[in-house]
Design a protein around this motif. Structure first.
Motif, PDB file in Angstrom:
ATOM      1  N   GLN A   1     -74.481 -31.692 -43.393  1.00  0.00           N
ATOM      2  CA  GLN A   1     -74.652 -31.584 -44.837  1.00  0.00           C
ATOM      3  C   GLN A   1     -73.558 -30.706 -45.456  1.00  0.00           C
ATOM      4  N   GLU A   2     -73.372 -30.838 -46.771  1.00  0.00           N
ATOM      5  CA  GLU A   2     -72.329 -30.072 -47.463  1.00  0.00           C
ATOM      6  C   GLU A   2     -72.755 -28.635 -47.746  1.00  0.00           C
ATOM      7  N   HIS A   3     -74.013 -28.444 -48.158  1.00  0.00           N
ATOM      8  CA  HIS A   3     -74.451 -27.124 -48.615  1.00  0.00           C
ATOM      9  C   HIS A   3     -75.071 -26.355 -47.449  1.00  0.00           C
ATOM     10  N   VAL A   4     -74.240 -25.858 -46.561  1.00  0.00           N
ATOM     11  CA  VAL A   4     -74.686 -25.137 -45.374  1.00  0.00           C
ATOM     12  C   VAL A   4     -74.007 -23.771 -45.337  1.00  0.00           C
ATOM     13  N   ILE A   5     -74.800 -22.717 -45.169  1.00  0.00           N
ATOM     14  CA  ILE A   5     -74.264 -21.360 -44.997  1.00  0.00           C
ATOM     15  C   ILE A   5     -74.547 -20.948 -43.564  1.00  0.00           C
ATOM     16  N   ARG A   6     -73.505 -20.595 -42.822  1.00  0.00           N
ATOM     17  CA  ARG A   6     -73.647 -20.256 -41.404  1.00  0.00           C
ATOM     18  C   ARG A   6     -73.530 -18.741 -41.228  1.00  0.00           C
ATOM     19  N   LEU A   7     -74.542 -18.147 -40.611  1.00  0.00           N
ATOM     20  CA  LEU A   7     -74.545 -16.713 -40.335  1.00  0.00           C
ATOM     21  C   LEU A   7     -74.527 -16.491 -38.831  1.00  0.00           C
ATOM     22  N   GLU A   8     -73.813 -15.471 -38.396  1.00  0.00           N
ATOM     23  CA  GLU A   8     -73.689 -15.166 -36.980  1.00  0.00           C
ATOM     24  C   GLU A   8     -73.880 -13.673 -36.766  1.00  0.00           C
ATOM     25  N   SER A   9     -74.666 -13.325 -35.752  1.00  0.00           N
ATOM     26  CA  SER A   9     -74.921 -11.906 -35.463  1.00  0.00           C
ATOM     27  C   SER A   9     -73.652 -11.249 -34.940  1.00  0.00           C
ATOM     28  N   ARG A  10     -73.660  -9.922 -34.934  1.00  0.00           N
ATOM     29  CA  ARG A  10     -72.493  -9.174 -34.471  1.00  0.00           C
ATOM     30  C   ARG A  10     -72.938  -8.081 -33.505  1.00  0.00           C
ATOM     31  N   PRO A  11     -72.293  -7.989 -32.328  1.00  0.00           N
ATOM     32  CA  PRO A  11     -72.669  -6.934 -31.372  1.00  0.00           C
ATOM     33  C   PRO A  11     -72.087  -5.591 -31.777  1.00  0.00           C
ATOM     34  N   LYS A  12     -72.445  -4.573 -31.029  1.00  0.00           N
ATOM     35  CA  LYS A  12     -71.894  -3.243 -31.281  1.00  0.00           C
ATOM     36  C   LYS A  12     -70.402  -3.219 -31.004  1.00  0.00           C
ATOM     37  N   ASN A  13     -69.693  -2.365 -31.732  1.00  0.00           N
ATOM     38  CA  ASN A  13     -68.272  -2.189 -31.441  1.00  0.00           C
ATOM     39  C   ASN A  13     -68.099  -1.175 -30.311  1.00  0.00           C
ATOM     40  N   ILE A  14     -66.861  -0.829 -30.022  1.00  0.00           N
ATOM     41  CA  ILE A  14     -66.568   0.056 -28.890  1.00  0.00           C
ATOM     42  C   ILE A  14     -67.193   1.437 -29.069  1.00  0.00           C
ATOM     43  N   GLU A  15     -67.483   1.819 -30.326  1.00  0.00           N
ATOM     44  CA  GLU A  15     -68.110   3.110 -30.593  1.00  0.00           C
ATOM     45  C   GLU A  15     -69.631   3.022 -30.599  1.00  0.00           C
ATOM     46  N   GLY A  16     -70.163   1.833 -30.307  1.00  0.00           N
ATOM     47  CA  GLY A  16     -71.609   1.659 -30.303  1.00  0.00           C
ATOM     48  C   GLY A  16     -72.196   1.496 -31.687  1.00  0.00           C
ATOM     49  N   LYS A  17     -71.360   1.149 -32.671  1.00  0.00           N
ATOM     50  CA  LYS A  17     -71.825   0.997 -34.053  1.00  0.00           C
ATOM     51  C   LYS A  17     -71.530  -0.413 -34.546  1.00  0.00           C
ATOM     52  N   GLY A  18     -72.095  -0.727 -35.718  1.00  0.00           N
ATOM     53  CA  GLY A  18     -71.754  -1.975 -36.388  1.00  0.00           C
ATOM     54  C   GLY A  18     -72.562  -3.175 -35.973  1.00  0.00           C
ATOM     55  N   GLU A  19     -73.581  -3.002 -35.141  1.00  0.00           N
ATOM     56  CA  GLU A  19     -74.371  -4.158 -34.697  1.00  0.00           C
ATOM     57  C   GLU A  19     -75.190  -4.727 -35.852  1.00  0.00           C
ATOM     58  N   ILE A  20     -75.161  -6.051 -35.995  1.00  0.00           N
ATOM     59  CA  ILE A  20     -76.013  -6.770 -36.943  1.00  0.00           C
ATOM     60  C   ILE A  20     -76.821  -7.762 -36.126  1.00  0.00           C
ATOM     61  N   SER A  21     -78.125  -7.562 -36.039  1.00  0.00           N
ATOM     62  CA  SER A  21     -78.973  -8.383 -35.180  1.00  0.00           C
ATOM     63  C   SER A  21     -79.416  -9.651 -35.898  1.00  0.00           C
ATOM     64  N   ILE A  22     -79.938 -10.586 -35.109  1.00  0.00           N
ATOM     65  CA  ILE A  22     -80.515 -11.816 -35.658  1.00  0.00           C
ATOM     66  C   ILE A  22     -81.632 -11.476 -36.640  1.00  0.00           C
ATOM     67  N   ARG A  23     -82.423 -10.459 -36.300  1.00  0.00           N
ATOM     68  CA  ARG A  23     -83.550 -10.116 -37.173  1.00  0.00           C
ATOM     69  C   ARG A  23     -83.072  -9.656 -38.549  1.00  0.00           C
ATOM     70  N   GLU A  24     -82.028  -8.857 -38.594  1.00  0.00           N
ATOM     71  CA  GLU A  24     -81.485  -8.432 -39.888  1.00  0.00           C
ATOM     72  C   GLU A  24     -80.970  -9.615 -40.689  1.00  0.00           C
ATOM     73  N   LEU A  25     -80.336 -10.574 -39.987  1.00  0.00           N
ATOM     74  CA  LEU A  25     -79.826 -11.752 -40.687  1.00  0.00           C
ATOM     75  C   LEU A  25     -80.961 -12.605 -41.239  1.00  0.00           C
ATOM     76  N   VAL A  26     -82.062 -12.737 -40.477  1.00  0.00           N
ATOM     77  CA  VAL A  26     -83.201 -13.526 -40.959  1.00  0.00           C
ATOM     78  C   VAL A  26     -83.801 -12.878 -42.203  1.00  0.00           C
ATOM     79  N   LYS A  27     -83.923 -11.546 -42.175  1.00  0.00           N
ATOM     80  CA  LYS A  27     -84.432 -10.849 -43.369  1.00  0.00           C
ATOM     81  C   LYS A  27     -83.522 -11.079 -44.563  1.00  0.00           C
ATOM     82  N   ASN A  28     -82.212 -11.017 -44.332  1.00  0.00           N
ATOM     83  CA  ASN A  28     -81.272 -11.215 -45.435  1.00  0.00           C
ATOM     84  C   ASN A  28     -81.299 -12.655 -45.947  1.00  0.00           C
TER      85      ASN A  28
END
Length: 527
Positions: free
Chosen positions: A334-361
């Motif tokens: 379909q044309e109207h599709v928004i794709r979201l992808e989770s993000r793991p922690k960076n080398i400092e152990g920060k910046g993680e965005i989980s699937i659960r946070e994306l579902v809430k958003n």
């Protein structure tokens, strides 16, 4: 020529002081006297059914001989385990050995002589030209007596290693290969048509393997090192990748790649493969149009993501669809599709965005449909709540062996959200949210089948009521080892028929008694 590896002195290959004649394809050792060998059953090449097939080096290769009766092509409960025989082990190919040894002296010469600007995106052709010049310089300096075809093959492997994914390139281009498993630099297994095979392809060394790992992960902003030695990723074509390195992987760097078909499989194609019946397809199309919430359940490698892609094709155009995944694999048309992808922690152990946070958003993004690649944690609670609060037509997948187990797994995943909800309340939420469970499985012959389409019919006491609408019954095995069975309706009209009528979908009740025979000889079983 002090650093030159031993050049194989084999008729038809290469002799010291001579240039090369014709070189057999990769992974095919010659026979004494220059007689070309028959193609092995586990070769990564894909010859046509004709008497011969073109090779990358020109010429042709003969069709492989029939497999012995002990080499079954089926698999059970895993990625292509072979019945009766283990994975086939190949003899050492002297040409591959020569190329691998020579690359050990060639790569340290090439890498320092590559200008950094050539590594920028968009300079691939200039980089390839520079690599070709450097390879020729090195060959001339070493006075390596190799012929034109071996030079082309050496150059191709060096370019693949510098620009692409090294020796994995030829495996990724082979559409008959469904899975690639790298167990350290010197051991690469492949799965072809449900059969696990040891490939003749190798990395030069662990350093070359790590370069390919970095090339896979760096475009995604991910990395592996001793502090974070494992990672999930994807290739540009959407193929799923898992990487794990030492100290956790004792065999060396380990890559598992599950390839996806270059063209999305439609329901029509799945029906032609015998994965489901026309009645099942008609029912699922009506279910998607009528915004029923669907959970696809199955084991690893059973085809859940493939089926989710196929089901999504039934979503009407004009709806706003949001997909949420760990590694973006879904390819909605379909044309109207928004794709979201989770993000793991960076080398400092920060910046993680989980699937659960994306579902809430996602709930704040005005979705008409929410498609979650896989529920494997606390996001199951947010998904169930979304389904219960007006976001009908949502779809997801989960790992389970049957529909009842799928409900139990959802129940467990909801508990992982840490909300300390009573079990009865969780079951009531699930029974109110999920309308259909589609169970898919991988059978012993490597084929995928839709095993159950099951309706969730509410609660009776503390138990969630389930009713099979369609199911697959295995009835035997053919002489070729293929599974025989029946895809049939269970003869019951589901409660969701009222939803179909309200949505203007006409579904004939006859499909709920339909029978389709799979792998039966013509005329057998229909009486």
């Amino acid at each position: 020529m002090a650093n030159m590896p031993n050049i194989p002195s084999i008729p038809g290959f290469l002799k010291p002081g001579n240039s090369l004649g014709n070189i057999p394809p990769r992974g095919m050792p010659p026979r004494p006297g220059g007689v070309p060998p028959p193609m092995r059953a586990n070769s990564v090449s894909s010859p046509s059914p004709a008497s011969g097939a073109p090779t990358p080096m020109g010429g042709s290769i003969p069709v492989p001989p029939p497999m012995s009766s002990g080499a079954s092509t089926g698999s059970m409960g895993g990625h292509g385990a072979v019945h009766g025989t283990g994975p086939i082990k190949l003899p050492v190919d002297p040409v591959i050995e020569f190329i691998n040894q020579y690359k050990k002296t060639l790569m340290p010469f090439i890498i320092p002589n590559i200008e950094p600007k050539l590594l920028d995106k968009g300079n691939e052709e200039r980089l390839k030209s520079r690599i070709e010049v450097l390879v020729d310089e090195k060959l001339a300096a070493d006075k390596a007596p190799i012929g034109r075809q071996l030079r082309v093959r050496l150059l191709t492997e060096v370019i693949d290693e510098m620009v692409g994914f090294g020796p994995l390139e030829q495996l990724l281009k082979d559409d008959s290969i469904s899975e690639i498993m790298v167990n350290g630099a010197k051991t690469i297994y492949i799965e072809q048509k449900g059969r696990l095979t040891l490939s003749s392809v190798q990395f030069t060394d662990e350093e070359a393997l790590r370069r390919v790992i970095d090339r896979i992960l760096s475009p995604l902003g991910r990395r592996v090192d001793e502090s974070t030695p494992l990672c999930d990723a994807r290739l540009p074509d959407g193929s799923r990748v898992n990487v794990i390195i030492p100290p956790l992987a004792l065999n060396g760097g380990t890559i598992t790649i599950r390839k996806f078909s270059k063209s999305a499989l439609s329901m029509e194609k799945l029906m032609s493969f015998g994965a489901l019946s026309p009645g099942m397809s008609m029912f699922l199309k009506a279910a998607v149009h009528s915004t029923l919430n669907i959970v696809i359940s199955g084991g690893t490698g059973s085809g859940k993501t493939t089926l989710l892609n196929a089901l999504s094709s039934f979503i009407p155009d004009g709806e706003r669809i949001i997909t949420v995944e760990d590694a973006a694999e879904l390819k909605l048309q379909q044309e109207h599709v928004i794709r979201l992808e989770s993000r793991p922690k960076n080398i400092e152990g920060k910046g993680e965005i989980s699937i659960r946070e994306l579902v809430k958003n996602t709930l704040r993004m005005r979705p008409d449909r929410i498609v979650i690649g896989e529920c494997r944690g606390g996001e199951a609670l947010d998904m169930i709540q979304a389904m219960n609060t007006g976001h009908d037509g949502s779809m997801t997948t989960t790992h389970a062996n049957d529909p009842r187990s799928a409900l139990s797994r959802l129940e467990t995943l909801v508990m992982m959200a840490g909300m300390d909800l009573p079990q009865l309340a969780i079951r009531q939420q699930i029974s109110g949210a999920v309308h259909l469970i589609v169970q898919i499985g991988r059978l012993a012959d490597g084929s995928r089948r839709m095993l159950n389409i099951t309706e969730v019919q509410g609660m009776e006491g503390n138990t969630v009521l389930l009713q099979d609408i369609f199911k697959f019954e295995q009835t035997g095995t053919t002489s070729e080892g293929k599974i025989k069975g029946i895809l049939k309706g269970c003869g019951l009209v589901p409660k969701c028929m009222d939803r179909f009528k309200a949505a203007g979908m006409h579904v004939p009740v006859e499909i709920f008694s339909s029978v389709v025979y799979i792998n039966y000889p013509e005329g057998e079983g229909e009486s």
